[in-house]
Motif scaffolding. Structure first.
Motif, PDB file in Angstrom:
ATOM      1  N   ALA A 115      -5.835   4.159 -10.199  1.00  0.00           N
ATOM      2  CA  ALA A 115      -5.482   4.315  -9.582  1.00  0.00           C
ATOM      3  C   ALA A 115      -5.771   5.595  -8.376  1.00  0.00           C
ATOM      4  O   ALA A 115      -6.617   7.083  -8.609  1.00  0.00           O
ATOM      5  CB  ALA A 115      -3.594   5.380 -10.191  1.00  0.00           C
ATOM      6  N   ALA A 116      -5.300   4.734  -6.932  1.00  0.00           N
ATOM      7  CA  ALA A 116      -6.271   5.364  -5.935  1.00  0.00           C
ATOM      8  C   ALA A 116      -4.480   5.714  -5.284  1.00  0.00           C
ATOM      9  O   ALA A 116      -4.390   4.621  -5.359  1.00  0.00           O
ATOM     10  CB  ALA A 116      -7.503   5.075  -5.623  1.00  0.00           C
ATOM     11  N   ASN A 117      -4.850   6.898  -3.679  1.00  0.00           N
ATOM     12  CA  ASN A 117      -3.870   6.355  -3.075  1.00  0.00           C
ATOM     13  C   ASN A 117      -4.335   6.972  -2.105  1.00  0.00           C
ATOM     14  O   ASN A 117      -5.244   7.893  -1.655  1.00  0.00           O
ATOM     15  CB  ASN A 117      -2.769   6.748  -2.926  1.00  0.00           C
ATOM     16  N   PRO A 118      -3.752   6.635  -0.051  1.00  0.00           N
ATOM     17  CA  PRO A 118      -4.524   7.447   0.961  1.00  0.00           C
ATOM     18  C   PRO A 118      -4.427   9.184   0.685  1.00  0.00           C
ATOM     19  O   PRO A 118      -4.978   9.637   1.444  1.00  0.00           O
ATOM     20  CB  PRO A 118      -3.294   6.286   1.699  1.00  0.00           C
ATOM     21  N   ALA A 119      -3.401   9.428  -0.094  1.00  0.00           N
ATOM     22  CA  ALA A 119      -2.314  10.749   0.039  1.00  0.00           C
ATOM     23  C   ALA A 119      -4.083  11.616  -0.721  1.00  0.00           C
ATOM     24  O   ALA A 119      -3.886  12.719  -0.680  1.00  0.00           O
ATOM     25  CB  ALA A 119      -1.283  10.971  -0.751  1.00  0.00           C
ATOM     26  N   GLY A 120      -4.537  10.870  -1.586  1.00  0.00           N
ATOM     27  CA  GLY A 120      -6.056  11.551  -2.156  1.00  0.00           C
ATOM     28  C   GLY A 120      -5.711  11.737  -3.679  1.00  0.00           C
ATOM     29  O   GLY A 120      -6.014  12.743  -4.073  1.00  0.00           O
ATOM     30  N   LEU A 143      -0.239   8.471  -9.236  1.00  0.00           N
ATOM     31  CA  LEU A 143       0.515   7.169  -8.415  1.00  0.00           C
ATOM     32  C   LEU A 143       1.570   8.470  -7.833  1.00  0.00           C
ATOM     33  O   LEU A 143       2.180   8.607  -8.775  1.00  0.00           O
ATOM     34  CB  LEU A 143       1.262   6.002  -9.304  1.00  0.00           C
ATOM     35  N   LEU A 144       2.043   7.569  -6.412  1.00  0.00           N
ATOM     36  CA  LEU A 144       3.133   8.817  -5.822  1.00  0.00           C
ATOM     37  C   LEU A 144       4.177   7.301  -5.274  1.00  0.00           C
ATOM     38  O   LEU A 144       3.692   5.830  -4.218  1.00  0.00           O
ATOM     39  CB  LEU A 144       2.095   9.563  -3.938  1.00  0.00           C
ATOM     40  N   PRO A 145       5.107   7.895  -5.071  1.00  0.00           N
ATOM     41  CA  PRO A 145       5.836   6.462  -4.647  1.00  0.00           C
ATOM     42  C   PRO A 145       6.610   6.626  -2.732  1.00  0.00           C
ATOM     43  O   PRO A 145       6.711   5.026  -2.668  1.00  0.00           O
ATOM     44  CB  PRO A 145       7.857   7.549  -4.685  1.00  0.00           C
ATOM     45  N   GLY A 170       9.899  11.600   0.860  1.00  0.00           N
ATOM     46  CA  GLY A 170       9.446  12.436  -0.188  1.00  0.00           C
ATOM     47  C   GLY A 170       8.155  12.878   0.156  1.00  0.00           C
ATOM     48  O   GLY A 170       7.693  12.003   1.168  1.00  0.00           O
ATOM     49  N   SER A 171       7.702  14.125   0.052  1.00  0.00           N
ATOM     50  CA  SER A 171       5.753  14.417   0.120  1.00  0.00           C
ATOM     51  C   SER A 171       5.630  14.895  -0.586  1.00  0.00           C
ATOM     52  O   SER A 171       6.727  15.113  -1.961  1.00  0.00           O
ATOM     53  CB  SER A 171       6.376  14.399   1.212  1.00  0.00           C
ATOM     54  N   LEU A 172       3.768  15.305  -0.254  1.00  0.00           N
ATOM     55  CA  LEU A 172       3.520  16.070  -1.377  1.00  0.00           C
ATOM     56  C   LEU A 172       4.460  17.288  -1.406  1.00  0.00           C
ATOM     57  O   LEU A 172       3.933  18.323  -2.270  1.00  0.00           O
ATOM     58  CB  LEU A 172       2.040  16.219  -0.677  1.00  0.00           C
ATOM     59  N   ALA A 173       4.771  17.576  -0.292  1.00  0.00           N
ATOM     60  CA  ALA A 173       5.243  19.030  -1.016  1.00  0.00           C
ATOM     61  C   ALA A 173       6.838  18.841  -1.531  1.00  0.00           C
ATOM     62  O   ALA A 173       6.548  20.482  -2.474  1.00  0.00           O
ATOM     63  CB  ALA A 173       5.972  19.623   1.093  1.00  0.00           C
ATOM     64  N   ASP A 174       7.140  18.189  -1.627  1.00  0.00           N
ATOM     65  CA  ASP A 174       8.537  17.977  -2.707  1.00  0.00           C
ATOM     66  C   ASP A 174       7.543  18.152  -3.986  1.00  0.00           C
ATOM     67  O   ASP A 174       8.321  18.313  -5.175  1.00  0.00           O
ATOM     68  CB  ASP A 174       8.439  16.825  -3.080  1.00  0.00           C
ATOM     69  N   LEU A 175       6.650  17.878  -4.528  1.00  0.00           N
ATOM     70  CA  LEU A 175       5.842  18.145  -5.941  1.00  0.00           C
ATOM     71  C   LEU A 175       4.723  18.976  -5.858  1.00  0.00           C
ATOM     72  O   LEU A 175       4.130  19.516  -7.320  1.00  0.00           O
ATOM     73  CB  LEU A 175       4.608  16.524  -6.202  1.00  0.00           C
ATOM     74  N   ALA A 176       5.605  19.911  -5.468  1.00  0.00           N
ATOM     75  CA  ALA A 176       4.116  21.458  -5.492  1.00  0.00           C
ATOM     76  C   ALA A 176       4.665  22.769  -6.536  1.00  0.00           C
ATOM     77  O   ALA A 176       5.500  22.281  -7.216  1.00  0.00           O
ATOM     78  CB  ALA A 176       4.634  22.558  -4.109  1.00  0.00           C
ATOM     79  N   PRO A 183      14.068  14.997  -6.254  1.00  0.00           N
ATOM     80  CA  PRO A 183      13.847  13.313  -7.110  1.00  0.00           C
ATOM     81  C   PRO A 183      12.862  13.232  -6.101  1.00  0.00           C
ATOM     82  O   PRO A 183      12.826  12.173  -7.186  1.00  0.00           O
ATOM     83  CB  PRO A 183      15.407  13.039  -5.188  1.00  0.00           C
ATOM     84  N   THR A 184      11.992  13.587  -5.856  1.00  0.00           N
ATOM     85  CA  THR A 184      10.932  13.075  -5.280  1.00  0.00           C
ATOM     86  C   THR A 184      10.142  13.220  -6.579  1.00  0.00           C
ATOM     87  O   THR A 184       9.301  12.098  -7.834  1.00  0.00           O
ATOM     88  CB  THR A 184       9.907  13.608  -4.268  1.00  0.00           C
ATOM     89  N   THR A 185      10.225  14.735  -7.768  1.00  0.00           N
ATOM     90  CA  THR A 185       9.677  14.387  -8.890  1.00  0.00           C
ATOM     91  C   THR A 185      10.006  13.647  -9.540  1.00  0.00           C
ATOM     92  O   THR A 185       9.038  13.026 -10.110  1.00  0.00           O
ATOM     93  CB  THR A 185      10.047  16.013  -8.923  1.00  0.00           C
ATOM     94  N   THR A 186      11.171  12.960  -9.821  1.00  0.00           N
ATOM     95  CA  THR A 186      11.368  12.233 -10.931  1.00  0.00           C
ATOM     96  C   THR A 186      11.333  11.265 -10.532  1.00  0.00           C
ATOM     97  O   THR A 186      10.807  10.099 -11.060  1.00  0.00           O
ATOM     98  CB  THR A 186      13.265  12.264 -11.254  1.00  0.00           C
ATOM     99  N   HIS A 187      11.498  10.180  -8.688  1.00  0.00           N
ATOM    100  CA  HIS A 187      11.054   9.261  -9.348  1.00  0.00           C
ATOM    101  C   HIS A 187       9.138   8.949  -9.521  1.00  0.00           C
ATOM    102  O   HIS A 187       8.564   8.044  -9.679  1.00  0.00           O
ATOM    103  CB  HIS A 187      11.273   8.785  -7.780  1.00  0.00           C
ATOM    104  N   THR A 188       8.553  10.551  -9.082  1.00  0.00           N
ATOM    105  CA  THR A 188       6.962  10.349  -9.254  1.00  0.00           C
ATOM    106  C   THR A 188       7.017  10.220 -10.530  1.00  0.00           C
ATOM    107  O   THR A 188       6.327   9.064 -11.083  1.00  0.00           O
ATOM    108  CB  THR A 188       6.356  11.428  -8.693  1.00  0.00           C
ATOM    109  N   ILE A 189       7.463  10.896 -11.616  1.00  0.00           N
ATOM    110  CA  ILE A 189       7.234  10.927 -13.487  1.00  0.00           C
ATOM    111  C   ILE A 189       7.259   9.485 -13.796  1.00  0.00           C
ATOM    112  O   ILE A 189       6.965   9.291 -14.494  1.00  0.00           O
ATOM    113  CB  ILE A 189       8.159  11.567 -13.874  1.00  0.00           C
TER     114      ILE A 189
END
Length: 343
Positions: A225-230, A234-236, A261-267, A287-293
């Motif tokens: 898995a890969a994404n533009p955020a590096g 997986l990121l929603p 959401g953003s990466l800052a929410d997953l810090a 919520p971003t953490t919950t959706h990402t998990i």
């Protein structure tokens, strides 16, 4: 100087037999402190590999020479999976470990591999240690843990023993300067008793090289898995691409989970490592953490073959997080460790 190292330094291909004789030489070294020449060659080998990955044939030969010496992990449970990342991406909390526990909570058999931190605040092994969750010590131990709990956190026995010998040869130098290279190859070097594996590939890892290596990993179906955020998960809120043995899956932002959401929410929160992690397992973090998990747990369910629809698996994972089932599973694993410690 060994022919494998000579060829590497000269930028020439290193065949499988040369790697085999390298490891044979390492195994035949007499016990005790390594000679300076042995240590210098080992350091030069790793430095060369870390500075620049070799050509595809050499890299495939290297990984084959290592994995063929590892003990066979045994017959995997049908539909069992592993999730592991290459590391080196944006700093996040331990999402792959949370996704593993969430997937197990919805009935997906998981054998999770991981390592200590290389660039992050805490790797999966560091987190599990803080939580008081025991790593398995053998393939038999792994099978027993999986049967008892639906999840097992595999210890270093899944990695080729030659890596341990290499570390002993380097001593008093450590493997840390070569952590990026070892973390990159680590997910494909582990002999894990699973039928599938989801590997997140960060922007610092060579995706094309890993795709070629994954094609030579017949023991399990590897999804990369890969994404533009590096990020190596997986990121929603961004597009994600999954390279499977059969096809390429494009998950556009918002197609499964909300694209907010953003990466800052997953810090990560290093000062509250376990508390933050356990809160996330109850669906009470951002919520971003919950959706990402939930998104990553859904990917595990799809890779396992036990689910065929992203939305069904994703919402089942969300329900588990809302119920706190992944945290309950985690507490049971912690209790078992504490009971064994005091027995």
């Amino acid at each position: 100087m060994h022919p494998a190292l000579t060829a590497l330094l000269a930028g020439r291909p290193v065949p499988l037999e040369a790697w085999r004789t390298w490891w044979d030489q390492l195994e035949q070294r007499t016990p005790g402190p390594a000679r300076d020449s042995d240590r210098a060659q080992a350091a030069a080998l790793l430095a060369c590999l870390t500075t620049r990955l070799p050509d595809p044939a050499t890299l495939t030969a290297l990984t084959t020479s290592l994995t063929e010496r590892s003990p066979h992990p045994g017959t995997p449970v049908d539909g069992s999976v592993n999730i592991v990342g290459t590391g080196g991406g944006p700093a996040t909390l331990n999402l792959s470990t949370a996704a593993a526990l969430t997937a197990a909570a919805i009935g997906i058999p998981v054998v999770k591999t991981g390592s200590r931190a290389y660039t992050s605040a805490a790797g999966s092994v560091d987190l599990l240690e803080r939580l008081g969750i025991t790593l398995t010590t053998s393939h038999t131990h792994t099978a027993d843990h999986l049967a008892d709990h639906g999840i097992a956190f595999a210890g270093p026995h899944v990695y080729p023993p030659q890596l341990t010998r290499l570390a002993r040869t380097l001593y008093p130098l450590t493997l840390k300067p070569f952590g990026h290279f070892l973390n990159t190859l680590g997910p494909l070097l582990a002999t894990v008793p699973v039928t599938a594996q989801l590997t997140g590939v960060s922007h610092t890892a060579p995706l094309d090289a890993l795709r070629r290596l994954a094609a030579h990993t017949p023991a399990r179906a590897v999804w990369l898995a890969a994404n533009p955020a590096g990020a190596d998960e997986l990121l929603p809120f961004t597009d994600n691409t999954l390279h499977t043995p059969d096809t390429t899956i494009h998950l556009t932002a918002g197609s499964v989970a909300p694209a907010t959401g953003s990466l800052a929410d997953l810090a990560p929160r290093p000062d509250h490592l376990t508390e933050h992690f356990l809160t996330a397992l109850e669906g009470r973090a951002h919520p971003t953490t919950t959706h990402t998990i939930a998104l990553n747990a859904a990917a595990l369910a799809l890779a396992s073959g036990r689910h065929t629809h992203w939305h069904t698996a994703y919402h089942q994972a969300l329900d588990a997080l809302a119920d706190g089932t992944p945290r309950t599973l985690t507490e049971r694993l912690r209790t078992r460790h504490q009971a064994a410690t005091h027995a």
